[in-house]
Design an enzyme around this catalytic site. Structure first.
Site: not given
Ligand SMILES: NC(=O)c1ccc[n+]([C@@H]2O[C@H](COP(=O)([O-])OP(=O)(O)OC[C@H]3O[C@@H](n4cnc5c(N)ncnc54)[C@H](O)[C@@H]3O)[C@@H](O)[C@H]2O)c1
Length: 262
Positions: A69-70, A164, A168, A199
């Site tokens: 957990d980061v 959020y 951001k 996604t």
């Molecule tokens: N999909 C969209 O429409 C969209 C739009 C704008 C921004 N984003 C940004 O994109 C990023 C996420 O993209 P993604 O598609 O990879 O998301 P995702 O949620 O599918 O994958 C992120 C992974 O991070 C892991 N995670 C969460 N908190 C954690 C922690 N504290 N330590 C370790 N792991 C952790 C989760 O378990 C998950 O598996 C985010 O920053 C999100 O805000 C996404």
């Protein structure tokens, strides 16, 4: 393998997607490996990260898993240490971890507010803090933040997203601060402002909401995680060696409008 990141070692946080399909972190990790980087996949879920590592290795790439957990400083320190012990250096940090939660200032719970700020801002700060000394020892590096159009425009919707959007937007200041502080040390900091990409993170969205989201984009199309990954490869590679402090929207033109279309 095109080799644009050959010889480099990259850390991608939150690399494995939360569900089926290609998430932003997953696409970035795969593309970094395709371009020749050795990639450390950081995730809370070891199973999903192992699955992604297998995908990368099956393509002929190099990847290792670090589970943790980061949001915890000791975990970030161990993650950076693991990277250098495994691959001998650390050149690229892609800060992908992030979550959202609904709410206006009137309706957001304090628990959600703190959770969202921690997941987007604190994780990025702690990972960057632990990776910077290792980047310096490697002769420089590239730190990439992952923001959202919500940080640039707010997020228009029925239930709000004040935590959020605030988190951001905070990453934009963080990016420019790191860029200024480390410019003379060959360490660059840039931020991808992610638009309406489809996604697993937004898989809960119904068809109607998805279509509404698509129509707000000037290009009238949805993005994918691969669009984000192409930008990340550029920011991670030496091709962007003179680029720092940049907020790079990858959003089909939405941020250029400077407001949400009605
Ligand atoms: N999909 C969209 O429409 C969209 C739009 C704008 C921004 N984003 C940004 O994109 C990023 C996420 O993209 P993604 O598609 O990879 O998301 P995702 O949620 O599918 O994958 C992120 C992974 O991070 C892991 N995670 C969460 N908190 C954690 C922690 N504290 N330590 C370790 N792991 C952790 C989760 O378990 C998950 O598996 C985010 O920053 C999100 O805000 C996404």
């Amino acid at each position: 393998m095109a080799g644009r990141l050959k010889g480099k070692v990259a850390v991608v946080t939150g690399a494995a997607p939360r569900g089926e399909g290609v998430g932003n972190g997953m696409a970035v990790a795969i593309m970094f490996a395709r371009e020749g980087a050795k990639v450390v996949l950081v995730n809370r879920s070891v199973e999903r990260a192992e699955k992604l590592a297998k995908t990368i290795k099956d393509e002929g790439g190099e990847a290792s898993v670090f589970a943790g957990d980061v949001a915890r400083a000791d975990v970030c320190e161990a993650m950076a240490d693991f990277t250098v012990k495994t691959y001998g250096r650390l050149d690229i940090l892609h800060n992908n971890v992030g979550i959202g939660a609904p709410g206006t200032p009137e309706t957001v719970t304090l628990e959600n507010w703190n959770r969202v700020l921690e997941a987007n801002l604190t994780t990025t700060m702690l990972c960057t803090k632990s990776c910077l000394p290792r980047m310096k020892a490697s002769g420089g590096g590239s730190v990439i933040m992952v923001s959202s159009i919500a940080g640039a425009l707010g997020l228009m919707g029925s239930s709000g997203a004040v935590a959020y959007s605030t988190a951001k937007a905070g990453l934009h200041g963080f990016t420019q601060s790191v860029a200024a502080d480390y410019a003379t040390q060959n360490i660059r900091a840039n931020c991808i402002v992610v638009g309406s990409v489809h996604t697993p993170m937004v898989a809960h969205m119904g068809d109607e909401a998805r279509e509404r989201r698509r129509k707000m984009v000037p290009m009238q199309t949805e993005g994918t995680a691969w669009d984000i990954a192409y930008g990340a490869v550029y920011l991670a590679s030496d091709e962007s060696r003179w680029v720092t402090g940049l907020l790079l929207p990858i959003d089909g033109g939405l941020v250029a409008l400077r407001t949400w279309p009605r």
